[in-house]
Structure formats: C-alpha cells, structure tokens
Design a protein around this motif. Structure first.
Motif, short mmCIF file in Angstrom:
data_model
loop_
_atom_site.label_atom_id
_atom_site.label_comp_id
_atom_site.label_asym_id
_atom_site.label_seq_id
_atom_site.Cartn_x
_atom_site.Cartn_y
_atom_site.Cartn_z
N THR A 148 13.81 1.74 0.96
CA THR A 148 13.86 2.30 -0.61
C THR A 148 12.77 3.75 -0.12
O THR A 148 11.73 4.34 0.13
N PRO A 149 13.83 4.89 -0.66
CA PRO A 149 12.85 6.51 -0.24
C PRO A 149 12.32 6.74 -1.10
O PRO A 149 11.92 5.52 -2.54
N ASP A 150 10.71 7.25 -1.17
CA ASP A 150 9.91 7.77 -1.71
C ASP A 150 10.74 8.52 -3.00
O ASP A 150 10.06 9.07 -4.61
N PHE A 171 11.47 2.09 8.31
CA PHE A 171 12.45 1.05 7.35
C PHE A 171 12.44 1.06 6.06
O PHE A 171 13.76 1.56 5.24
N LEU A 172 11.14 1.14 5.62
CA LEU A 172 10.88 1.56 4.35
C LEU A 172 11.60 2.48 3.68
O LEU A 172 12.03 2.16 2.68
N LEU A 208 0.89 -1.11 0.23
CA LEU A 208 -0.11 -0.22 0.50
C LEU A 208 0.67 1.21 0.23
O LEU A 208 0.23 2.24 -0.42
N ARG A 209 1.47 1.16 0.43
CA ARG A 209 2.56 2.41 0.57
C ARG A 209 3.31 2.58 -0.57
O ARG A 209 3.70 4.38 -0.99
N ASP A 210 3.90 1.66 -0.89
CA ASP A 210 4.38 2.15 -2.63
C ASP A 210 3.39 2.42 -3.59
O ASP A 210 3.58 2.65 -4.37
N ILE A 211 2.04 1.98 -3.29
CA ILE A 211 1.27 2.32 -4.47
C ILE A 211 0.53 3.97 -3.37
O ILE A 211 0.79 4.54 -4.80
N PHE A 217 -5.04 3.00 8.85
CA PHE A 217 -4.27 2.79 9.41
C PHE A 217 -2.93 3.05 9.12
O PHE A 217 -2.28 3.60 9.25
N HIS A 218 -2.42 2.55 7.35
CA HIS A 218 -1.55 2.68 6.99
C HIS A 218 -0.83 4.75 6.42
O HIS A 218 -0.21 5.08 6.66
N ALA A 219 -1.94 5.15 5.85
CA ALA A 219 -2.09 6.34 5.67
C ALA A 219 -1.85 7.30 6.38
O ALA A 219 -1.64 8.09 6.24
#
Length: 462
Positions: free
Chosen positions: A425-427, A420-421, A91-94, A118-120
């Motif tokens: 893999t930086p945005d 950590f993500l 979801l973060r990648d999307i 929750f992630h958003a």
C-alpha cells in the motif's frame, strides 16, 4: 508573523500513550491539556491510544481533538502487549494519513509509546518523549525498564522531564546526553480548581487524600496515620478519593478502629469531581513513596488547602516552602507534619484559601507548558533524522553488546516490514485526513494553502 521575525512553523503532532481518557491519571490529563493548548496555538494534534472497552475506532473531543482507540490487546495495568511489529501497520497508516511530522510519546510504562517511537524512527519522523515517572536502579523491574528506556531513547530526538529530579533520574537511567533533555513541568487549569470554604463542615478538620490506592502512593503509611491521629483529635475526619488494590487495607483499619463515621472512602473519582472533594477539606495529604512531579498537590493548593507531603522525588520543587509541609516517608514524620498543620489551622495563622489560590494560579499554566513544548518541536524539526546505518551504529554502541545487537536486528526487520507495507500500500494512495484542529486550520493552510481538494472528508463518530 512579526515584522522582520521568523515565520512560525505549524506542526502535525501525534501524541501516543496507553494512558488516556476515559482512564484517569496524571499522564492522561497531561496529554489532553497539552493537546488542547497546542490546538489553540494552531498546530494539528491527534492522540493514539488503545481501545477502552467499547470505546474503539475514532472519536472527537473538544476543539476537534481526534483520538484513535486502536484494537490492541491490553496486557497489564492498561498497558498493551508488544512485539514491536504488530502495531506497525496501524501506526504507519495513521502517521501517513494524518501527515504527522512529530511523534510525541508519553510514559515509560506505556508499551505503545515505545512502539510508536521505534516505528516513527524507521519512517524518518522526528520523535519526542516525555517521562512522567521516577525509577530505582536495584530491583529487577527497574533494571529491565531502564534497559528498555536506554534502547528507546538512544536515538530519540528530544526528551522532556517534568522536574529537575526527574531529569537527573532519566539521564542516569537511560545514559543520555543532558543537552537533549529539557524540563517542562506539569500544570493545572486554575479555573477548574477554585476554593469554596462554604463546603467545609464547621467544627471539624477534614484531611483529604486523592490518590490511586497502590503501594507506590504510600497507602500503607496512610493506614498507620489514620488511627493514630483520629485517636488524638476527636474532630478529625479523613476523606479518601481513589481506587486500587490497597483499598482493602484502609477498609480493615476503618473496621478495626470503628471509624466508619470519620473515614469516608469515595472510590474512583471522575476528574471533574476532584475539585468538589478537595474544597471540603482543610488539609491535603500526599503519602507518595516516589513522585516525579505530583499534580495532585498543585490542584489541592489551588483549592486553598494546606498541603502536607512526603519529601520524595520532584515534590520539593513543586510548591514554595510556605505552601507545603514536607516530611520524611514515615508514619511518625507525616503525623508530625499533620499536627503542625492542625495547630496552624486552629491558631488561624494559615493564609486564606483565596490568597493561596491567587499565588498558585501564577505558578503553572498549560499555555506556558504548550509554548515551551512548541519550542522543542521547532528544535527537533530542524534536526537531521538518523539514516538507518547510523541508527544501527547508535543502537549497537550505546545499548551494550547483547541488547544493542538484538534491537539492531529488530530495527532491520522493522525496516524490511515497512518496505513490504509500502510496496503493498504505497503512501501515495493513502487518503489524507482532513484537518479538524487549530482555530483557523493553520497547519492545513501551511501545508496545502488552505485547499482541501482531494482530501477525503471524515464524519465524526459518536
């Protein structure tokens, strides 16, 4: 932009729910139709759901609507299993790749919707939730779902309900401030549900039922209605569309009373086939035991049928009294309502199907729903996203001493996992997806000035 008026803001909206096409239902139709109308209004819209069989990866629907079918495990009734963490990388990648500004989750039953909210929030995105269901307060499943909803919505920017009854129910279940809850009803596309009296069989009265064949839809009531009315009215026929575990009850009734030529069970219907079933009937019967809105009765009325329905949930708000006969959720009351409709049909006092259709098509339109939803997005885009410390305080103070502290811990762990993500893999190195939606790419023009340099082109997948 009108002279002297404020400039329109174009949003990048991510619709998230476990329930989407090819699955069929009210939530699925709502998400699709709302997305299409928002695209027409210039917004960027994408849908995230779980994989359905071989349908995985990225697909494109009408008007370039991009759908991500994620490879997440389905646990029960098309809802995914959740740990609150396993979906974060995807979801973060999307969210980053699509430059999402608003995450719009749908359905209390959808685990993926709650995960996305929750992630958003952890990522600092604005969040909106649409509740499509009514719940009780006594049984164990309702208590657990209500507690989850309290946690999920306590720091959500805005909540949408599909009826005023649904709003009251959601505010009580999740202990919400009513000022952050709006009522925006469902709708139907009237061009998809037009009457055609020529499809009716002369000399018969056909009662149509289109519903999932489950307990909540009152199929046990239907099994009591069919033999009683068939015995009383020889010209009466039932046409039942839908599938579910309660189908066996209807098959037993048909077998016991030898009604094979008068009760047709059509099984699961594609959405484009529903209208062809409805126009064969004179009366539409809805036996639901609980319902927040019920799009089916609007679709039936749009096709010119007289509607007979249980008086539960938000149903009394949906149609005016002259287009619906409301009954208590009992076999006797529903039989009385159907007999009243049959008497009106025989006497010729019912309005013509075309007259009913012309009335109903003015009640609910998806364009109106999209305009009102857009105002919600405009409102939340001007709100401040809660920083982590305030979010933790909100969870601990709003959700109780045990649940609140548990989910506050989850929020901290979620924040650390996200950090950590971002380190791995930086945005900044995640490619920006090309904007395929909107009549003129309005969202892309707003954000990039119409330039697509540096944007990685993505080929449609079949």
């Amino acid at each position: 932009m009108a002279a002297g008026g404020p400039a329109r803001v174009f949003h990048s909206v991510c619709m998230v729910s476990d329930f989407f096409y090819p699955n069929m239902g009210g939530v699925e139709s709502h998400v699709y139709q709302l997305s299409q109308c928002l695209i027409e209004r210039g917004h960027k819209v994408l849908v995230v759901t779980h994989a359905y069989g071989h349908r995985k990866g990225v697909r494109y629907l009408t008007n370039g609507l991009k759908v991500y079918y994620l490879p997440l495990k389905v646990m029960y009734n098309q809802s995914t299993a959740t740990t609150l963490f396993h979906s974060l990388p995807l979801l973060r990648d999307i969210f980053v790749r699509e430059r999402v500004t608003v995450v719009h989750a749908h359905s209390s039953f959808s685990a993926m919707a709650h995960d996305a909210l929750f992630h958003a929030k952890t990522m600092g995105l604005r969040t909106v939730f649409t509740d499509h269901s009514l719940f009780g307060f006594a049984d164990v499943s309702s208590v657990l779902t209500n507690k989850l909803l309290t946690v999920s919505l306590c720091d959500t920017n805005h909540i949408i309900c599909v009826s005023y009854t649904s709003k009251e129910n959601t505010v009580l279940r999740a202990a919400l401030d009513p000022r952050i809850v709006s009522v925006i009803p469902n709708a139907v596309d009237p061009t998809d549900f037009t009457p055609d009296p020529s499809k009716r069989v002369d000399g018969t009265i056909t009662i149509v039922v289109v519903s999932r064949l489950v307990y909540r839809k009152g199929i046990d009531l239907l099994s009591g209605i069919i033999p009683e009315l068939c015995q009383k009215y020889p010209e009466l026929h039932f046409l039942v569309g839908g599938e579910g575990p309660k189908r066996i009850i209807l098959e037993e009734v048909r077998e016991r009373y030898q009604l094979h030529d008068r009760v047709r069970l059509l099984g699961a219907l594609e959405h484009q086939d529903v209208r062809n079933v409805l126009v064969q009937g004179h009366i539409f019967l809805n036996t639901s035991l609980t319902e927040a809105f019920c799009m089916a009765i609007v679709e039936a009325a749009s096709c010119g049928l007289q509607v007979v329905s249980t008086k539960v949930g938000g149903i009394p708000e949906v149609l005016p009294e002259n287009l619906i006969i409301l009954c208590e959720p009992s076999v006797k009351s529903l039989c009385d309502g159907l007999e009243k409709a049959i008497a009106q049909l025989r006497s010729g006092t019912l309005p013509s199907p075309e007259t009913v259709h012309n009335k109903v098509k003015t009640f609910y339109t998806w364009r109106n729903v999209a305009e009102r939803t857009e105002k919600v997005y405009d409102r939340v885009s001007n709100e401040v996203v809660l920083p982590m410390d305030e979010r933790l305080d909100r969870l601990m103070s709003h959700c109780g001493p045990v649940t609140g502290y548990i989910f506050a811990l989850f929020a901290v762990l979620n924040f650390l996992f996200l950090a950590f993500l971002r380190w791995m893999t930086p945005d900044s190195i995640i490619d920006v997806a090309i904007d395929a939606t909107g009549p003129k790419g309005a969202w892309t023009k707003q954000c990039f000035g119409g330039k697509k340099g540096g944007v990685k082109e993505e080929l449609p997948r079949s």
